[in-house]
Design a protein around this motif. Structure first.
Motif, PDB file in Angstrom:
ATOM      1  N   VAL A 266       1.688  -8.552   4.934  1.00  0.00           N
ATOM      2  CA  VAL A 266       1.751  -9.606   5.950  1.00  0.00           C
ATOM      3  C   VAL A 266       3.060  -9.421   6.694  1.00  0.00           C
ATOM      4  O   VAL A 266       3.977  -8.766   6.200  1.00  0.00           O
ATOM      5  N   THR A 267       3.147 -10.016   7.861  1.00  0.00           N
ATOM      6  CA  THR A 267       4.407  -9.982   8.599  1.00  0.00           C
ATOM      7  C   THR A 267       5.271 -11.155   8.175  1.00  0.00           C
ATOM      8  O   THR A 267       4.777 -12.142   7.617  1.00  0.00           O
ATOM      9  N   ILE A 268       6.530 -11.057   8.454  1.00  0.00           N
ATOM     10  CA  ILE A 268       7.489 -12.064   8.032  1.00  0.00           C
ATOM     11  C   ILE A 268       7.179 -13.440   8.613  1.00  0.00           C
ATOM     12  O   ILE A 268       7.530 -14.457   8.031  1.00  0.00           O
TER      13      ILE A 268
ATOM     14  N   VAL B 189       6.286  -7.028   5.895  1.00  0.00           N
ATOM     15  CA  VAL B 189       6.842  -6.087   6.867  1.00  0.00           C
ATOM     16  C   VAL B 189       7.335  -6.841   8.090  1.00  0.00           C
ATOM     17  O   VAL B 189       6.917  -7.970   8.349  1.00  0.00           O
ATOM     18  N   ASP B 190       8.217  -6.187   8.851  1.00  0.00           N
ATOM     19  CA  ASP B 190       8.641  -6.782  10.112  1.00  0.00           C
ATOM     20  C   ASP B 190       7.665  -6.375  11.212  1.00  0.00           C
ATOM     21  O   ASP B 190       6.636  -5.739  10.939  1.00  0.00           O
ATOM     22  N   ASP B 191       7.968  -6.706  12.443  1.00  0.00           N
ATOM     23  CA  ASP B 191       7.011  -6.419  13.523  1.00  0.00           C
ATOM     24  C   ASP B 191       6.910  -4.933  13.868  1.00  0.00           C
ATOM     25  O   ASP B 191       6.027  -4.531  14.612  1.00  0.00           O
TER      26      ASP B 191
ATOM     27  N   ILE C 104      10.168  -4.980   4.260  1.00  0.00           N
ATOM     28  CA  ILE C 104      11.363  -5.800   4.063  1.00  0.00           C
ATOM     29  C   ILE C 104      11.375  -6.535   2.721  1.00  0.00           C
ATOM     30  O   ILE C 104      12.374  -7.149   2.366  1.00  0.00           O
ATOM     31  N   GLY C 105      10.268  -6.485   1.978  1.00  0.00           N
ATOM     32  CA  GLY C 105      10.250  -7.126   0.673  1.00  0.00           C
ATOM     33  C   GLY C 105       8.847  -7.494   0.241  1.00  0.00           C
ATOM     34  O   GLY C 105       7.865  -7.023   0.813  1.00  0.00           O
TER      35      GLY C 105
END
Length: 137
Positions: free
Chosen positions: A87-89, A109-111, A116-117
């Motif tokens: 999923v995105t942040i 994940v970021d865009d 990122i975690g």
């Protein structure tokens, strides 16, 4: 509620690069007692999740492959049988819950799709449990 509330940042979790060896994955997973870890590429982008099952299937289906020569097999050569979709942040808790039913963790994940975690299922269950207990009070 937003995913960021539950995020365990990349620096605090175990992950592997897709060019790591099968042996490195087996040893790291054994050391940490994990059954699955996220994979990233050289640019830091999430490319999937490697599981114990994936490693066992590779070992079983590759003639001549033994634990000793797993250092010759890159994780990019190991088929992933389960797709842990990220999923995105900026995703919401509802986006996590459907994935958490079948995944121990949800990659975040970021865009630009950079890993990122993760959000662990445990934290989601604890959060939902607290909400239920508050409603009973």
């Amino acid at each position: 509620m937003n995913v960021a509330f539950f995020l365990i940042p990349k620096k605090d979790i175990v992950f592997l690069k897709e060019n790591a060896t099968m042996r490195q994955a087996l040893e790291r997973m054994e050391y940490h007692s994990y059954s699955a870890v996220p994979l990233i590429d050289d640019e830091g982008k999430y490319v999937g999740t490697i599981t114990e099952g994936d490693l066992l299937w590779k070992l079983k289906n590759t003639p001549g492959l033994t634990f000793q020569n797993t250092e010759d097999i890159r994780l990019s050569e190991v088929e992933q049988h389960v797709q842990n979709l990220p999923v995105t942040i900026d995703a919401e808790i509802e986006d996590l819950i459907s994935r958490a039913v079948v995944q121990n963790f949800v990659p975040v994940v970021d865009d630009q799709k950079v890993f990122i975690g993760i959000v662990r299922r445990r934290e989601m269950i604890e959060y939902c449990s607290k909400l239920l207990l508050q409603r009973k009070s």
